[in-house]
Design a protein around this motif. Structure first.
Motif, PDB file in Angstrom:
ATOM      1  N   UNK A 116       0.850  -1.194   0.000  1.00 56.95           N
ATOM      2  CA  UNK A 116       0.000   0.000   0.000  1.00 56.95           C
ATOM      3  C   UNK A 116       0.880   1.237   0.000  1.00 56.95           C
ATOM      4  N   UNK A 117       0.468   2.259  -0.749  1.00 54.63           N
ATOM      5  CA  UNK A 117       1.090   3.568  -0.628  1.00 54.63           C
ATOM      6  C   UNK A 117       0.146   4.428   0.198  1.00 54.63           C
ATOM      7  N   UNK A 118       0.711   5.107   1.189  1.00 54.68           N
ATOM      8  CA  UNK A 118      -0.081   5.861   2.157  1.00 54.68           C
ATOM      9  C   UNK A 118       0.249   7.348   2.008  1.00 54.68           C
ATOM     10  N   UNK A 119      -0.796   8.171   1.808  1.00 53.03           N
ATOM     11  CA  UNK A 119      -0.633   9.615   1.642  1.00 53.03           C
ATOM     12  C   UNK A 119      -1.271  10.323   2.836  1.00 53.03           C
ATOM     13  N   UNK A 120      -0.469  10.976   3.693  1.00 47.51           N
ATOM     14  CA  UNK A 120      -1.040  11.721   4.823  1.00 47.51           C
ATOM     15  C   UNK A 120      -1.319  13.175   4.448  1.00 47.51           C
ATOM     16  N   UNK A 121      -2.261  13.774   5.141  1.00 48.11           N
ATOM     17  CA  UNK A 121      -2.547  15.198   4.974  1.00 48.11           C
ATOM     18  C   UNK A 121      -3.170  15.704   6.263  1.00 48.11           C
ATOM     19  N   UNK A 122      -3.201  17.007   6.434  1.00 51.01           N
ATOM     20  CA  UNK A 122      -3.835  17.614   7.600  1.00 51.01           C
ATOM     21  C   UNK A 122      -4.287  19.006   7.225  1.00 51.01           C
ATOM     22  N   UNK A 123      -5.261  19.514   7.985  1.00 48.80           N
ATOM     23  CA  UNK A 123      -5.752  20.849   7.694  1.00 48.80           C
ATOM     24  C   UNK A 123      -7.052  21.128   8.418  1.00 48.80           C
ATOM     25  N   UNK A 124      -7.601  22.321   8.221  1.00 49.42           N
ATOM     26  CA  UNK A 124      -8.850  22.687   8.888  1.00 49.42           C
ATOM     27  C   UNK A 124     -10.040  21.897   8.364  1.00 49.42           C
ATOM     28  N   UNK A 125     -10.954  21.575   9.275  1.00 49.88           N
ATOM     29  CA  UNK A 125     -12.148  20.814   8.898  1.00 49.88           C
ATOM     30  C   UNK A 125     -13.001  21.599   7.919  1.00 49.88           C
ATOM     31  N   UNK A 126     -12.920  22.918   7.956  1.00 51.31           N
ATOM     32  CA  UNK A 126     -13.739  23.747   7.066  1.00 51.31           C
ATOM     33  C   UNK A 126     -13.435  23.495   5.599  1.00 51.31           C
ATOM     34  N   UNK A 127     -12.265  22.908   5.295  1.00 51.01           N
ATOM     35  CA  UNK A 127     -11.909  22.639   3.904  1.00 51.01           C
ATOM     36  C   UNK A 127     -12.417  21.288   3.410  1.00 51.01           C
ATOM     37  N   UNK A 128     -12.974  20.458   4.311  1.00 56.68           N
ATOM     38  CA  UNK A 128     -13.534  19.193   3.860  1.00 56.68           C
ATOM     39  C   UNK A 128     -14.801  19.470   3.065  1.00 56.68           C
ATOM     40  N   UNK A 129     -15.201  18.668   2.050  1.00 54.80           N
ATOM     41  CA  UNK A 129     -14.500  17.453   1.617  1.00 54.80           C
ATOM     42  C   UNK A 129     -13.444  17.678   0.545  1.00 54.80           C
ATOM     43  N   UNK A 130     -13.263  18.953   0.132  1.00 52.91           N
ATOM     44  CA  UNK A 130     -12.351  19.205  -0.984  1.00 52.91           C
ATOM     45  C   UNK A 130     -10.924  18.783  -0.672  1.00 52.91           C
TER      46      UNK A 130
ATOM     47  N   UNK B 218      -9.482   9.247   9.058  1.00 52.80           N
ATOM     48  CA  UNK B 218      -9.565  10.659   9.434  1.00 52.80           C
ATOM     49  C   UNK B 218      -9.658  10.757  10.950  1.00 52.80           C
ATOM     50  N   UNK B 219      -8.778  11.555  11.553  1.00 59.36           N
ATOM     51  CA  UNK B 219      -8.811  11.814  12.993  1.00 59.36           C
ATOM     52  C   UNK B 219      -8.975  13.310  13.228  1.00 59.36           C
ATOM     53  N   UNK B 220      -9.976  13.683  14.028  1.00 56.05           N
ATOM     54  CA  UNK B 220     -10.261  15.082  14.290  1.00 56.05           C
ATOM     55  C   UNK B 220      -9.621  15.528  15.605  1.00 56.05           C
ATOM     56  N   UNK B 221      -9.250  16.803  15.654  1.00 54.39           N
ATOM     57  CA  UNK B 221      -8.709  17.366  16.890  1.00 54.39           C
ATOM     58  C   UNK B 221      -9.808  17.447  17.949  1.00 54.39           C
ATOM     59  N   UNK B 222      -9.406  17.650  19.200  1.00 55.26           N
ATOM     60  CA  UNK B 222     -10.390  17.684  20.285  1.00 55.26           C
ATOM     61  C   UNK B 222     -11.419  18.786  20.113  1.00 55.26           C
ATOM     62  N   UNK B 223     -10.967  19.931  19.579  1.00 49.81           N
ATOM     63  CA  UNK B 223     -11.919  21.022  19.400  1.00 49.81           C
ATOM     64  C   UNK B 223     -12.690  20.928  18.086  1.00 49.81           C
TER      65      UNK B 223
ATOM     66  N   UNK C  78     -11.769  21.431  15.029  1.00 48.10           N
ATOM     67  CA  UNK C  78     -11.489  22.428  13.988  1.00 48.10           C
ATOM     68  C   UNK C  78     -10.493  21.940  12.947  1.00 48.10           C
ATOM     69  N   UNK C  79      -9.664  20.971  13.288  1.00 45.60           N
ATOM     70  CA  UNK C  79      -8.661  20.448  12.356  1.00 45.60           C
ATOM     71  C   UNK C  79      -8.747  18.930  12.308  1.00 45.60           C
ATOM     72  N   UNK C  80      -8.131  18.360  11.271  1.00 41.97           N
ATOM     73  CA  UNK C  80      -8.160  16.908  11.113  1.00 41.97           C
ATOM     74  C   UNK C  80      -6.878  16.444  10.435  1.00 41.97           C
ATOM     75  N   UNK C  81      -6.485  15.227  10.751  1.00 46.01           N
ATOM     76  CA  UNK C  81      -5.387  14.558  10.070  1.00 46.01           C
ATOM     77  C   UNK C  81      -5.969  13.349   9.343  1.00 46.01           C
ATOM     78  N   UNK C  82      -5.500  13.098   8.115  1.00 46.11           N
ATOM     79  CA  UNK C  82      -6.064  12.010   7.314  1.00 46.11           C
ATOM     80  C   UNK C  82      -4.946  11.227   6.637  1.00 46.11           C
TER      81      UNK C  82
END
Length: 290
Positions: free
Chosen positions: A225-239, A270-275, A277-281
């Motif tokens: 498997x090739x695994x691509x990580x990313x992170x950023x504000x939840x407001x940008x999902x799903x783009x 997808x893992x969301x921050x406690x508040x 507002x952000x997520x890591x995927x």
């Protein structure tokens, strides 16, 4: 990789009387048929078969308007066995029949000839890792949903919202390996991924457990498997998550021709921050080393 893909697309222009031979195109591109179809769909935004159909009907349209050959001759030249089949396809693309186009000189649709070019957009580094995994299972509820390349997939969202907290806890408890936690698992039902076509979508866990009552089980064979990580504000999902697929097929695979995709599920963690507002995927794509 993009240069070889462009050479493969030349077959679309010279073999107009034959059905699209994706296997022959894959040989020209020096890759597998599955990877060719997946690469093309991701880069072009439409399946290979749809592009071939639209290109042939574009070429046929100019001949229909020119009026120098019969409709049957034009139909056969572009791979149709009868004027009826040709007329149905022609109307589906152009909105009118070949006869109407010839009589009225109406405006027709046009599919440009595609050619892919590698462009540099910004200076961000794309991260990835290669993981070898043994056999495992995806266990969790499943729904059949349409493909949406850009924007919200309301059917998928409705399915996820319909899972209560207790069920999600049960799924999470099944997780005993990477990628950990509750995953979004996309399982294609065919080689082409046209907008609106259906896929099997799981909310499940990667596990060695034999299964769970009231849940579906998807057996996954050992592989790479090739695994691509990313992170950023939840407001940008799903783009931002959809861009993971676009970046993988538009940037990483062309730059790494030693790897190509193979049939199998694609896993999204997808893992969301406690508040919230952000997520890591992480996007996991099954591949093989060529």
């Amino acid at each position: 990789m993009l240069e070889r893909l462009n050479k493969a697309l030349e077959l679309v222009e010279v073999r107009t009387t034959e059905p699209v031979d994706a296997a022959a195109m894959a040989r020209v591109a020096l890759t597998s048929e599955h990877h060719l179809r997946r690469m093309f769909a991701a880069l072009a935004g439409m399946p290979l078969a749809e592009y071939v159909r639209r290109r042939r009907l574009t070429l046929a349209g100019s001949e229909v308007v020119g009026g120098s050959r019969t409709l049957l001759e034009i139909a056969v030249e572009h791979g149709y066995s009868s004027t009826e089949a040709f007329s149905r396809a022609f109307r589906a693309m152009h909105g009118i029949s070949p006869g109407q186009a010839r009589r009225t000189g109406a405006v027709l649709s046009f599919q440009p000839r595609m050619a892919f070019r590698l462009t540099v957009e910004g200076s961000e580094t794309m991260q990835y890792r290669i993981v070898d995994k043994g056999d495992f299972r995806i266990v969790g509820p499943r729904a059949r949903v349409p493909i949406v390349h850009l924007g919200r997939n309301t059917a998928m969202e409705d399915f996820v919202r319909g899972l209560d907290k207790q069920l999600r806890r049960r799924i999470a408890e099944l997780s005993d390996q990477e990628p950990a936690g509750v995953l979004g698992v996309t399982m294609p039902l065919g080689p082409d991924r046209e907008e609106g076509n259906e896929i099997d979508y799981y909310q499940g866990a990667a596990t060695s457990a034999p299964g769970a009552q009231g849940m579906e089980t998807l057996e996954v064979s050992a592989g790479t498997w090739v695994v691509f990580p990313t992170s950023g504000p939840v407001s940008e999902h799903p783009r931002s998550l959809q861009r993971l697929w676009a970046d993988a097929y538009g940037q990483w695979f062309p730059a790494n021709p030693a790897y190509r995709t193979v049939p199998g599920p694609e896993l999204l963690k997808v893992e969301y921050s406690r508040d919230g507002t952000t997520a890591e995927a992480e996007l996991w794509v099954p591949v093989e080393h060529t």
